[in-house]
Design a protein around this motif. Structure first.
Motif, short mmCIF file in Angstrom:
data_model
loop_
_atom_site.label_atom_id
_atom_site.label_comp_id
_atom_site.label_asym_id
_atom_site.label_seq_id
_atom_site.Cartn_x
_atom_site.Cartn_y
_atom_site.Cartn_z
N ASP A 1 64.59 11.64 10.18
CA ASP A 1 63.64 12.67 9.77
C ASP A 1 62.29 12.01 9.48
OD1 ASP A 1 62.15 14.66 8.56
OD2 ASP A 1 63.87 15.54 7.55
N CYS A 2 61.24 12.47 10.17
CA CYS A 2 59.90 11.90 10.01
C CYS A 2 58.91 12.91 9.42
CB CYS A 2 59.37 11.39 11.35
SG CYS A 2 60.41 10.13 12.11
N GLY A 3 59.42 13.88 8.69
CA GLY A 3 58.54 14.86 8.05
C GLY A 3 58.28 16.05 8.94
N THR A 4 57.24 15.95 9.77
CA THR A 4 56.88 17.08 10.64
C THR A 4 57.67 17.09 11.94
OG1 THR A 4 55.07 15.77 11.59
CG2 THR A 4 54.53 17.20 9.72
#
Length: 431
Positions: A395-398
């Motif tokens: 998961d990288c945020g956006t």
């Protein structure tokens, strides 16, 4: 007070206000001018006014101190004269002082500050050149006074530890300036990209862009002519590194031209007879220094070494140039896209693609953090803290990265899934 005295004092006050305007305009002109533009006004160095303006700006501390001292002297003197005049005319010291204060604030703001500084800001280089003579004269007249103030100032800055000054402009600020110049239309987009690439050129380490060891095409020193010929034909490379024993012991390179010149005349060719030298560079070396090293040695290729002296990869002059101008393709190259769009929010990304380049081109917010690897696969391994497997997610945020396929122990392809903005639930008020 007779009429003549009144006229003389008013005339002196007018001269002092003019000097105040001169010092204010000079301050704005010299602090706001561009030395590059000033030099472009006299590329041959023959214009005396331009050269004098540059000499004034060379010792900026003395220049600024002279202007500030001169401005304060004339402002205080004009205020004193105005106060004396008002007190004499009104015949009351209190109201005369009040009237003088209001009058001088108005005159100094309009004539001594706002108007001259606004005028000088519109064309600082031209104003600095035209005022270079009077400014030089003021520097000479106030030389001893400014020297005293400079000594006091330097002493204070030394005691407070503020003597070290930051550079006039940082790389980040220069990058912002390039963007602004592009927006103004002075630079084309391609010119802007090239300028910013040149700024970043010295910050990139060769280990980040080299062909990794596992992807290198090499040949053993003991290989026969047929093996080498087939390698040249299949890869279409013009140079192939040669190792002795293991790939960690690269001893040189063979050139396509050298090999086939001998091969066409006699089928038996010993690699040792046509071996050429290669350069060796540490993986932490900047690519600008590597390029300079290759230019000096007149070589096209360098072997990149890891911290233990083993082979980490290979870099060519073309690889270095591509960091400046982008990908260079020739007629025989197979164009390889680092990512392809599969849907509105899904992209297929190569595992060895530069993740910062991908996210920048897609307009996504991304911070690599302390991860040293520039590749998408390397970043996934860093985040997982283990060997990646098909189906692993990060998961990288956006957006989210999902491992799609592996090649041996390397990430081959990744899915980049952009997260859709969560819609706010509509809240219906109770009836």
């Amino acid at each position: 007070m007779d009429t003549i005295e009144l006229i003389v004092l008013v005339a002196v006050m007018a001269v002092l206000l003019a000097l105040s305007a001169f010092f204010s305009a000079s301050e704005t002109a010299y602090t706001g001018m561009s030395r590059t533009r000033l030099k472009s006004m006299d590329p041959e160095g023959t214009n005396k006014k331009v050269q004098r303006a540059m000499r004034n700006a060379d010792d900026f501390d003395r220049l600024l101190t002279t202007i500030l001292v001169g401005n304060n002297i004339v402002n205080i003197a004009s205020s004193t004269i105005c106060t004396f005049l008002m007190c004499e005319l009104i015949m009351d010291d209190f109201w005369g002082t009040v009237a003088a204060t209001v009058l001088m604030i108005t005159l100094l703001l309009i004539l001594g500050e706002i108007t001259p500084k606004t005028w000088a800001k519109k064309n600082p280089e031209k104003i600095a050149v035209n005022m270079s003579g009077p400014v030089s004269l003021a520097i000479r007249i106030l030389k001893h006074v400014t020297s005293l103030f400079l000594k006091v100032t330097h002493g204070v800055t030394k005691v407070t530890g503020a003597e070290e000054s930051d550079p006039a402009i940082t790389e980040e600020e220069l990058g912002i300036m390039i963007d602004e110049i592009q927006q103004e239309g002075t630079l084309e987009k391609r010119e802007s990209e090239l300028a910013k690439a040149a700024l970043e050129f010295d910050d990139i380490r060769v280990g980040e862009i080299c062909v990794p060891r596992v992807d290198m095409v090499t040949v053993s020193l003991t290989a026969d002519a047929e093996t080498l010929k087939n390698l040249f034909v299949v890869t279409e490379f013009s140079r192939i590194p040669v190792y002795e024993g293991t790939v960690d012991r690269i001893i040189g390179a063979v050139f396509f031209k050298d090999f086939f010149m001998k091969y066409t005349t006699k089928k038996t060719v010993r690699i040792a007879d046509i071996l050429r030298p290669v350069r060796f560079v540490p993986q932490e070396m900047s690519i600008s220094n590597v390029m300079s090293d290759l230019q000096k040695s007149k070589l096209h290729m360098a072997v990149v070494l890891d911290d233990f002296g083993g082979t980490a990869g290979l870099v060519t002059m073309e690889d270095l140039l591509e960091e400046l101008v982008g990908e260079i393709w020739d007629e025989s190259d197979i164009v390889k896209h680092i990512y392809t769009r599969e849907s509105e929010t899904t992209f297929r990304v190569l595992g060895d693609a530069n993740i910062e380049q991908v996210t920048e081109e897609l307009g996504l917010q991304f911070d690599r953090g302390e991860c040293e690897s520039p590749t998408t696969g390397g970043y996934i391994a860093y985040r997982l803290s283990k060997m990646p497997q098909v189906g692993d997610k990060v998961d990288c945020g956006t957006f989210e990265l999902v491992v799609r396929s592996m090649r041996s122990r390397r990430v081959k392809e990744v899915s980049l899934n952009i997260k859709k903005a969560e819609k706010e639930e509509e809240v219906t008020p109770d009836q």
